[in-house]
Design an enzyme around this catalytic site. Sequence first.
Site, PDB file in Angstrom:
ATOM      1  N   HIS A  21      10.197 -68.099  74.582  1.00 10.40           N
ATOM      2  CA  HIS A  21       9.723 -66.752  74.274  1.00 10.40           C
ATOM      3  C   HIS A  21       8.259 -66.583  74.681  1.00 10.40           C
ATOM      4  O   HIS A  21       7.373 -67.217  74.125  1.00 10.40           O
ATOM      5  CB  HIS A  21       9.876 -66.544  72.757  1.00 10.40           C
ATOM      6  N   HIS A  63       3.023 -58.581  76.772  1.00  7.92           N
ATOM      7  CA  HIS A  63       3.812 -58.042  75.667  1.00  7.92           C
ATOM      8  C   HIS A  63       3.344 -56.655  75.238  1.00  7.92           C
ATOM      9  O   HIS A  63       4.148 -55.743  75.056  1.00  7.92           O
ATOM     10  CB  HIS A  63       3.768 -58.987  74.467  1.00  7.92           C
TER      11      HIS A  63
HETATM   12  O1  G3P Z   1      12.815 -60.010  73.686  1.00 12.42           O
HETATM   13  C1  G3P Z   1      13.144 -60.624  72.492  1.00 12.42           C
HETATM   14  C2  G3P Z   1      11.958 -60.464  71.648  1.00 12.42           C
HETATM   15  O2  G3P Z   1      10.902 -60.934  72.418  1.00 12.42           O
HETATM   16  C3  G3P Z   1      11.737 -59.033  71.300  1.00 12.42           C
HETATM   17  O3  G3P Z   1      10.571 -58.873  70.622  1.00 12.42           O
HETATM   18  O4  G3P Z   1       8.353 -57.940  70.537  1.00 12.42           O
HETATM   19  O5  G3P Z   1       8.633 -60.356  71.037  1.00 12.42           O
HETATM   20  O6  G3P Z   1       9.233 -58.668  72.749  1.00 12.42           O
HETATM   21  P1  G3P Z   1       9.138 -58.973  71.273  1.00 12.42           P
HETATM   22 CA    CA Z   2      10.392 -59.814  74.510  1.00 10.95          CA
END
Ligand code: G3P
Ligand code: CA
Length: 266
Positions: A21, A63
């Site tokens: 992530h 992000h």
């Molecule tokens: O894409 C999965 C997760 O990353 C969604 O939340 O805010 O971390 O992009 P975010």
């Molecule tokens: Ca994401």
Amino acid sequence: MGTGFAADASEKEKEFLNVAHRGASGHAPEHTITSYKMGEKMHGDYIEVDLQMTKDGQLIAMHDETLDRTTNGTGQVKDHTLEEIKKLDAGSWFNEKYPEKANPAYKGLKVPALEEVFQQFGKNANYYIETKSPEVYPGMEEALIELVNKYGIDKDTLLVQSFSPASLTKMNQIDPTVKLVQLMWYTSPAAISDAELMSIKEYAIGIGPNSSMIDQEYVQKTVQNGLEIHPYTVNEKEEMKKLIQWGVTGMFTNFPDRLHKVQKGR
Ligand code: G3P
Ligand code: CA
């Protein structure tokens, strides 16, 4: 030859996705080439990339819609050119926020353009790319597909995700061969209906809900309906184990090394 069960189990293990992530963002500044490389080294199967678009229409890995949190710049991404954003330091914030994980090498890391990510990791890497704030960036889906095609990215190992059904259905119209995942955000314990699953199945191969609001029934219903389920963002071993027991087909984690250990039963 193994037994039928063993073959199924090993097939299952092969299919389970360890998604790094924002890269290995528990160890290094998110959405930098360093963090993505670390994700690969730490057994992440997929590099997760969030997309924003610059004033001059370039897709970058970031992000937030603003530069403030993860760089030494300020203001909206959409108000800055790629050249301006490339001058920013995207690593020092991490050293300041996480002194116990700080590394002098993180100072001065750059925000990568999606193009650079493709150049760095190549056409056969596994990319899990999110169209962020598509309503703010008209044309981002077309720009994404253009780069995917320009770099010959293997569509078998590409996943595109979004919270926006409109963005995903647009992707589906532009190129129906790209596999899509519908992200979900719940603020209270969630259930999912057959009708909802059927509707998502029209354009997506899976869903990605926030992990804290789902239960075993949610997971099993999704899988039984033939959809993948990749909850986010799972950083604790006990939660990883619980979700695997429930039958999730992968998950997003800032610690792909930790998830790998759990997968190996360690
Ligand atoms: O894409 C999965 C997760 O990353 C969604 O939340 O805010 O971390 O992009 P975010
Ligand atoms: Ca994401």
